[in-house]
Write a protein that holds these residues in place. Structure first.
Motif, PDB file in Angstrom:
ATOM      1  N   GLN A 103     -91.348 -27.113 -87.852  1.00 55.13           N
ATOM      2  CA  GLN A 103     -92.287 -27.617 -86.845  1.00 55.13           C
ATOM      3  C   GLN A 103     -93.673 -27.815 -87.442  1.00 55.13           C
ATOM      4  OE1 GLN A 103     -92.170 -25.032 -83.385  1.00 55.13           O
ATOM      5  NE2 GLN A 103     -89.929 -25.213 -83.298  1.00 55.13           N
ATOM      6  N   ASP A 104     -94.085 -26.830 -88.233  1.00 53.84           N
ATOM      7  CA  ASP A 104     -95.398 -26.942 -88.867  1.00 53.84           C
ATOM      8  C   ASP A 104     -95.462 -28.187 -89.745  1.00 53.84           C
ATOM      9  OD1 ASP A 104     -96.034 -24.633 -87.611  1.00 53.84           O
ATOM     10  OD2 ASP A 104     -95.997 -23.365 -89.398  1.00 53.84           O
ATOM     11  N   LEU A 105     -94.396 -28.388 -90.516  1.00 52.39           N
ATOM     12  CA  LEU A 105     -94.387 -29.563 -91.382  1.00 52.39           C
ATOM     13  C   LEU A 105     -94.446 -30.843 -90.547  1.00 52.39           C
ATOM     14  CD1 LEU A 105     -94.266 -30.474 -94.304  1.00 52.39           C
ATOM     15  CD2 LEU A 105     -91.786 -30.654 -94.097  1.00 52.39           C
ATOM     16  N   TYR A 106     -93.667 -30.861 -89.488  1.00 49.47           N
ATOM     17  CA  TYR A 106     -93.674 -32.033 -88.614  1.00 49.47           C
ATOM     18  C   TYR A 106     -95.081 -32.355 -88.119  1.00 49.47           C
ATOM     19  CZ  TYR A 106     -93.077 -34.831 -84.405  1.00 49.47           C
ATOM     20  OH  TYR A 106     -93.196 -35.794 -83.445  1.00 49.47           O
ATOM     21  N   GLU A 107     -95.805 -31.330 -87.754  1.00 49.49           N
ATOM     22  CA  GLU A 107     -97.160 -31.552 -87.241  1.00 49.49           C
ATOM     23  C   GLU A 107     -98.088 -32.121 -88.321  1.00 49.49           C
ATOM     24  OE1 GLU A 107     -98.489 -29.038 -84.227  1.00 49.49           O
ATOM     25  OE2 GLU A 107     -96.474 -29.486 -83.487  1.00 49.49           O
ATOM     26  N   GLN A 108     -97.729 -31.858 -89.553  1.00 46.91           N
ATOM     27  CA  GLN A 108     -98.515 -32.430 -90.643  1.00 46.91           C
ATOM     28  C   GLN A 108     -98.098 -33.866 -90.948  1.00 46.91           C
ATOM     29  OE1 GLN A 108     -98.817 -29.703 -94.153  1.00 46.91           O
ATOM     30  NE2 GLN A 108    -100.770 -29.569 -93.064  1.00 46.91           N
ATOM     31  N   VAL A 109     -96.776 -34.078 -90.979  1.00 47.80           N
ATOM     32  CA  VAL A 109     -96.265 -35.385 -91.388  1.00 47.80           C
ATOM     33  C   VAL A 109     -96.534 -36.433 -90.320  1.00 47.80           C
ATOM     34  CG1 VAL A 109     -94.254 -36.668 -92.140  1.00 47.80           C
ATOM     35  CG2 VAL A 109     -94.434 -34.263 -92.715  1.00 47.80           C
ATOM     36  N   SER A 110     -96.317 -36.044 -89.099  1.00 47.03           N
ATOM     37  CA  SER A 110     -96.344 -37.006 -87.997  1.00 47.03           C
ATOM     38  C   SER A 110     -97.639 -37.817 -87.930  1.00 47.03           C
ATOM     39  CB  SER A 110     -96.082 -36.248 -86.701  1.00 47.03           C
ATOM     40  OG  SER A 110     -96.096 -37.104 -85.610  1.00 47.03           O
ATOM     41  N   PRO A 111     -98.794 -37.187 -87.932  1.00 52.02           N
ATOM     42  CA  PRO A 111    -100.019 -38.004 -87.876  1.00 52.02           C
ATOM     43  C   PRO A 111    -100.182 -38.883 -89.103  1.00 52.02           C
ATOM     44  CG  PRO A 111    -100.540 -35.644 -87.853  1.00 52.02           C
ATOM     45  CD  PRO A 111     -99.063 -35.747 -87.919  1.00 52.02           C
ATOM     46  N   LYS A 112     -99.731 -38.370 -90.232  1.00 56.69           N
ATOM     47  CA  LYS A 112     -99.811 -39.171 -91.454  1.00 56.69           C
ATOM     48  C   LYS A 112     -98.940 -40.428 -91.344  1.00 56.69           C
ATOM     49  CE  LYS A 112    -101.002 -40.010 -95.653  1.00 56.69           C
ATOM     50  NZ  LYS A 112    -102.380 -40.414 -95.917  1.00 56.69           N
ATOM     51  N   ALA A 113     -97.755 -40.247 -90.771  1.00 55.34           N
ATOM     52  CA  ALA A 113     -96.859 -41.393 -90.598  1.00 55.34           C
ATOM     53  C   ALA A 113     -97.485 -42.427 -89.671  1.00 55.34           C
ATOM     54  CB  ALA A 113     -95.521 -40.928 -90.038  1.00 55.34           C
ATOM     55  N   LEU A 114     -98.059 -41.951 -88.593  1.00 61.43           N
ATOM     56  CA  LEU A 114     -98.679 -42.887 -87.652  1.00 61.43           C
ATOM     57  C   LEU A 114     -99.866 -43.597 -88.280  1.00 61.43           C
ATOM     58  CD1 LEU A 114     -98.392 -40.698 -84.452  1.00 61.43           C
ATOM     59  CD2 LEU A 114     -97.238 -42.871 -84.877  1.00 61.43           C
ATOM     60  N   ALA A 115    -100.606 -42.872 -89.114  1.00 57.89           N
ATOM     61  CA  ALA A 115    -101.754 -43.491 -89.780  1.00 57.89           C
ATOM     62  C   ALA A 115    -101.287 -44.596 -90.727  1.00 57.89           C
ATOM     63  CB  ALA A 115    -102.548 -42.431 -90.546  1.00 57.89           C
ATOM     64  N   LEU A 116    -100.205 -44.315 -91.440  1.00 60.95           N
ATOM     65  CA  LEU A 116     -99.660 -45.334 -92.342  1.00 60.95           C
ATOM     66  C   LEU A 116     -99.227 -46.561 -91.556  1.00 60.95           C
ATOM     67  CD1 LEU A 116     -97.400 -43.589 -95.008  1.00 60.95           C
ATOM     68  CD2 LEU A 116     -99.247 -45.197 -95.421  1.00 60.95           C
TER      69      LEU A 116
END
Lengths: 151, 151
Positions: A103-116
């Motif tokens: 879950q922690d990783l998801y919270e990190q990856v998710s905004p990065k994915a949306l930014a990309l």
DNA sequence: CCGATATAGTAACAAATGTAACCAGTTTTC
DNA sequence: GAAAACTGGTTACATTTGTTACTATATCGG
């Protein structure tokens, strides 16, 4: 000159090129930032929304076949990002869910994915994005007519 | 819930799914009808328009790297579909062109490819096709910003 | 010119993906 | 209720794709 084809104008070619470039951008980012491959990231994204899924359900949700799902799932499990609980309804399968670390990783990856995504499509109007979505969806449906059988 | 991502709404994902399905349809057709792989078909399509190209020029025209071009070129040469002539300007390279057999094959494949394209995009208006082309082109350009260096 | 650097193409190796076989366990059928 | 057919998941193998290294020729700098 009938029946003549110009490669640059051939839509399946253009689609493939554009899609592969986009995938490369995404794959490189995920890999270098989080050590994730696209297949793994897809599982995480689906599990983040709906906990306790079997692998075959994950396969349907991510459009990946069961072998891809199996490989990605074991990789994530080995890294402690997903948990496997026995499936009371079927002893062959387990129910997967994100661990705290996942879950922690998801919270990190998710905004990065949306930014990309935002960056890649920054030149697109909201209306264009809507249209593109619609076209991709219809295209996907159109390919179903070619499936070997029983799509 | 900020920073949250829904996989089905994530455009790079949708693009990848649609593109891969389309590629599979095309690849299956070329393979079963003509024994061609997509990379090989791309070389043929380019050579049909402009005879006597070096492999590196082919790589640029088809957006494939030189290894892919080399593999496809030797496959086509082995099948007698392309000829290799020495390049007077550079002894490391040869100039490739379609043989008679290659031209004949092209005349067979080309209409089939166009028919497939028509079928896949039959639900699209002319305006939509125009827009899709434009979007794919811009998308391709947008990815250039992420290239390692010196695109 | 001649050594250093770059480029065309291939070959050799590594990683990823697809395909088929397999091993539980589950459902169906008679 | 047991044999046959099927399904979830993994393993093993084949094919494809990407990466690195290499050979031969070209170009550049002095």
């Amino acid at each position: 000159m009938p029946g003549t084809l110009h490669l640059d104008g051939f839509l399946p070619y253009r689609l493939s090129i554009a899609s592969n470039r986009v995938s490369n951008v995404i794959a490189t980012a995920y890999q270098s930032l989080f050590g994730l491959r696209i297949a793994e990231w897809r599982l995480i994204a689906v599990l983040a929304e709906s906990d306790g899924m079997s692998q075959q359900a994950l396969g349907i949700a991510t459009r990946m076949d069961k072998v891809m799902v199996s490989r990605a799932a074991t990789a994530l499990h080995d890294r402690g990002l997903v948990q496997r609980a026995p499936n009371p309804a079927d002893q062959r399968s387990h129910l997967l869910s994100l661990s705290k670390a996942g879950q922690d990783l998801y919270e990190q990856v998710s905004p990065k994915a949306l930014a990309l995504e935002r960056q890649l499509f920054s030149g697109f109007s909201a209306e264009e994005v809507r249209q593109l979505r619609s076209m991709l969806e219809r295209l996907e449906e159109a390919t179903a007519a070619f499936e070997p059988q029983q799509g």
